[in-house]
Design an enzyme around this catalytic site. Structure first.
Site, mmCIF file in Angstrom:
data_model
loop_
_atom_site.group_PDB
_atom_site.id
_atom_site.type_symbol
_atom_site.label_atom_id
_atom_site.label_comp_id
_atom_site.label_asym_id
_atom_site.label_seq_id
_atom_site.Cartn_x
_atom_site.Cartn_y
_atom_site.Cartn_z
ATOM 1 N N LYS A 112 -33.731 67.358 -102.850
ATOM 2 C CA LYS A 112 -32.317 67.711 -102.673
ATOM 3 C C LYS A 112 -31.615 67.426 -103.994
ATOM 4 O O LYS A 112 -31.999 66.503 -104.708
ATOM 5 C CB LYS A 112 -31.674 66.860 -101.563
ATOM 6 C CG LYS A 112 -30.484 67.513 -100.908
ATOM 7 C CD LYS A 112 -30.918 68.529 -99.870
ATOM 8 C CE LYS A 112 -29.773 69.087 -99.088
ATOM 9 N NZ LYS A 112 -30.268 69.906 -97.972
HETATM 10 P P1 NAD Z 1 -20.841 75.338 -96.024
HETATM 11 O O1 NAD Z 1 -20.318 74.765 -97.284
HETATM 12 O O2 NAD Z 1 -21.082 76.804 -95.931
HETATM 13 O O3 NAD Z 1 -19.874 74.943 -94.789
HETATM 14 C C1 NAD Z 1 -19.488 73.628 -94.512
HETATM 15 C C2 NAD Z 1 -18.373 73.664 -93.474
HETATM 16 O O4 NAD Z 1 -18.022 72.316 -93.127
HETATM 17 C C3 NAD Z 1 -17.089 74.312 -93.985
HETATM 18 O O5 NAD Z 1 -16.438 74.985 -92.900
HETATM 19 C C4 NAD Z 1 -16.249 73.125 -94.430
HETATM 20 O O6 NAD Z 1 -14.851 73.412 -94.438
HETATM 21 C C5 NAD Z 1 -16.625 72.126 -93.338
HETATM 22 N N1 NAD Z 1 -16.394 70.736 -93.707
HETATM 23 C C6 NAD Z 1 -16.573 70.143 -94.916
HETATM 24 N N2 NAD Z 1 -16.213 68.852 -94.854
HETATM 25 C C7 NAD Z 1 -15.807 68.633 -93.573
HETATM 26 C C8 NAD Z 1 -15.318 67.501 -92.875
HETATM 27 N N3 NAD Z 1 -15.148 66.333 -93.501
HETATM 28 N N4 NAD Z 1 -15.018 67.643 -91.563
HETATM 29 C C9 NAD Z 1 -15.170 68.817 -90.938
HETATM 30 N N5 NAD Z 1 -15.613 69.933 -91.537
HETATM 31 C C10 NAD Z 1 -15.941 69.822 -92.844
HETATM 32 O O7 NAD Z 1 -22.196 74.520 -95.702
HETATM 33 P P2 NAD Z 1 -23.380 74.957 -94.732
HETATM 34 O O8 NAD Z 1 -24.423 75.619 -95.570
HETATM 35 O O9 NAD Z 1 -22.830 75.631 -93.528
HETATM 36 O O10 NAD Z 1 -23.992 73.537 -94.348
HETATM 37 C C11 NAD Z 1 -23.457 72.768 -93.257
HETATM 38 C C12 NAD Z 1 -24.456 71.689 -92.886
HETATM 39 O O11 NAD Z 1 -25.709 72.290 -92.522
HETATM 40 C C13 NAD Z 1 -24.805 70.696 -93.999
HETATM 41 O O12 NAD Z 1 -25.053 69.440 -93.407
HETATM 42 C C14 NAD Z 1 -26.080 71.259 -94.589
HETATM 43 O O13 NAD Z 1 -26.845 70.273 -95.255
HETATM 44 C C15 NAD Z 1 -26.759 71.740 -93.316
HETATM 45 N N6 NAD Z 1 -27.796 72.760 -93.514
HETATM 46 C C16 NAD Z 1 -27.510 73.935 -94.138
HETATM 47 C C17 NAD Z 1 -28.502 74.897 -94.261
HETATM 48 C C18 NAD Z 1 -28.221 76.249 -94.866
HETATM 49 O O14 NAD Z 1 -29.102 77.112 -94.808
HETATM 50 N N7 NAD Z 1 -27.035 76.505 -95.415
HETATM 51 C C19 NAD Z 1 -29.791 74.637 -93.778
HETATM 52 C C20 NAD Z 1 -30.036 73.419 -93.129
HETATM 53 C C21 NAD Z 1 -29.028 72.490 -92.996
#
Ligand code: NAD
Length: 419
Positions: A112
């Site tokens: 990561k």
């Molecule tokens: P992203 O940046 O596209 O979206 C994140 C969302 O969370 C946004 O709507 C943001 O406004 C919101 N957010 C940020 N801080 C916040 C808070 N303090 N309280 C509430 N909402 C908050 O990110 P993503 O790719 O959707 O990733 C979200 C989660 O999923 C992360 O934990 C990431 O590690 C995990 N994840 C993502 C993927 C992927 O393919 N993108 C795969 C596995 C896991």
């Protein structure tokens, strides 16, 4: 200081989850230590004048890549651009990737990385320069058979395209250096929605085994980014009512169900969910405590913790985000009889589709979207059944069973390869 607390909580949580599985597998202390140690941690400083056109100040941003374990294949994991990025958080997330890739049985290890930066303060041009300078400095530890980054919070296909471009300057055209890139540059059909699709798929399986049909079920989702949006879209298409959504600012609630496309259009136009017509405002804290059947944290770490766990009313919690439930909160949820689907299973659709993208790049032969989705569902189904069956056999929870399967695969690979 809030960032420090989160950093410790995240590592502590991971450690406690692993300890439960280590005990059950009777692993010796020396083996545990090896499994917990990172192979390499790289820190770089990236100088940038973000507002150069206005004669702005020079700023130095810190970039990181934690490569945890590559016993089963090249390091694999996302890049996060967020102000709170720090080594402690990345260590926990890199480890999680090692267990996730092992659980879904793909030939990758775990890593990561990211940059501590608030991207909302940067122009598109400054972000491109920052990403490319980060890539120049990380190029020695990246590689198609060494370490393959992907998007995470604050990064997206465009950021992956800039990494591809920078890396290719010295290595020739190398699409397989990143996954989650635009389709035009060798990205895979289905990758963008794969994590949310997988979350929805696993949610449906677990809910049906709890005799809770998705049709008509009330669901609350925290986070409306890539994962939150696609999860909501798929679950709504299955007939569930998404009664509340939130982003980093605030949340919205509508008892009869939110129109997800409408919410997405509102966010593209205004930047936030706030003031979504037909909904009432709700804070992020209140949102987690709303009465509902299923709660899906899809934002950041440790949002379900000792401060709010007693107030959670859902019957099922599905961890779409990484490490959204602290270990103490997890224990309390178990005691309260609330089922938790762990992150390494719930959101594994993303890394599975990343693996398919990498395979297509190596083969130089793109697959149809139907092929990607079919393989994704078949693999997720098999992994879910393995985890569920082991949990039943050992009379344990899904998380401990998932960790046991993953740890024993990594441990076996280490033993076979020798030191
Ligand atoms: P992203 O940046 O596209 O979206 C994140 C969302 O969370 C946004 O709507 C943001 O406004 C919101 N957010 C940020 N801080 C916040 C808070 N303090 N309280 C509430 N909402 C908050 O990110 P993503 O790719 O959707 O990733 C979200 C989660 O999923 C992360 O934990 C990431 O590690 C995990 N994840 C993502 C993927 C992927 O393919 N993108 C795969 C596995 C896991």
């Amino acid at each position: 200081m809030p960032v420090e607390r989160k950093h410790c909580q995240c590592q502590d949580t991971q450690f406690h989850f692993l300890e439960r599985a280590f005990e059950s597998l009777h692993l010796e202390a020396a083996q545990r230590e090896l499994l917990l140690s990172a192979f390499r941690e790289t820190t770089v400083s990236i100088p940038l004048r973000p507002h150069h056109a206005d004669g702005g100040e020079l700023q130095t941003f810190m970039g990181y890549r934690v490569q945890h374990n590559h016993a089963r294949g090249p390091f694999k994991g996302g890049l996060r651009f967020h102000p709170s990025v720090n080594l402690g958080e990345l260590r926990a997330l890199a480890q999680l990737m090692t267990w996730k890739t092992a659980l879904v049985d793909i030939p990758f290890g775990g890593a990561k990385g990211g940059i501590a930066v608030d991207t909302s303060q940067l122009s598109e041009h400054a972000l491109e320069i920052l990403t490319k300078r980060f890539t120049q400095k990380m190029a020695p530890v990246f590689g198609v058979h060494q370490d393959i980054p992907a998007p995470d919070i604050g990064t997206n296909p465009q950021v992956m395209a800039w990494i591809l471009e920078e890396y290719s300057k010295n290595h020739g055209y190398t699409p397989a250096i990143v996954t989650g890139k635009p389709i035009e540059l060798g990205g895979s059909a289905g990758r963008l929605e794969s994590t949310g699709h997988g979350v929805a798929y696993i949610t449906e399986k677990v809910a049906s085994e709890m005799s809770m049909p998705l049709k008509g079920a009330s669901i609350v989702i925290q986070g409306f980014g890539n994962v939150g949006f696609h999860t909501a879209q798929h679950l709504a298409a299955m007939g569930a009512h998404i009664i509340a959504l939130s982003d980093a600012h605030n949340g919205v609630v509508c008892e009869t169900g939110i129109d997800i496309q409408h919410a997405q259009r509102h966010v593209s136009e205004t930047g936030w969910l706030e003031d979504l017509p037909g909904c009432e405002p709700v804070s992020n804290a209140e949102l987690l405590e709303l009465p509902c059947d299923i709660l899906i944290p899809a934002a950041i770490e440790a949002t379900i913790n000792c401060d709010n766990v007693e107030a959670i009313k859902a019957r099922l919690v599905v961890e779409a985000a990484n490490i959204p439930v602290t270990h103490l909160a997890d224990t309390i949820l178990r005691e309260r009889g609330i089922t938790v689907v762990p992150d390494l299973l719930a959101n594994a659709g993303g890394v599975l589709a990343s693996y398919y993208e990498w395979v297509q790049n190596l083969q130089e032969f793109p697959w149809e979207k139907e092929t990607v989705m079919l393989r994704l569902e078949q693999r997720l189904n098999r992994v879910y059944e393995q985890v569920r069956d082991l949990a039943r056999e050992r009379n344990t929870d899904l998380r401990t069973a998932a960790y046991e399967l993953a740890i024993s695969r990594v441990n076996q690979a280490i033993l076979l390869r020798g030191f």
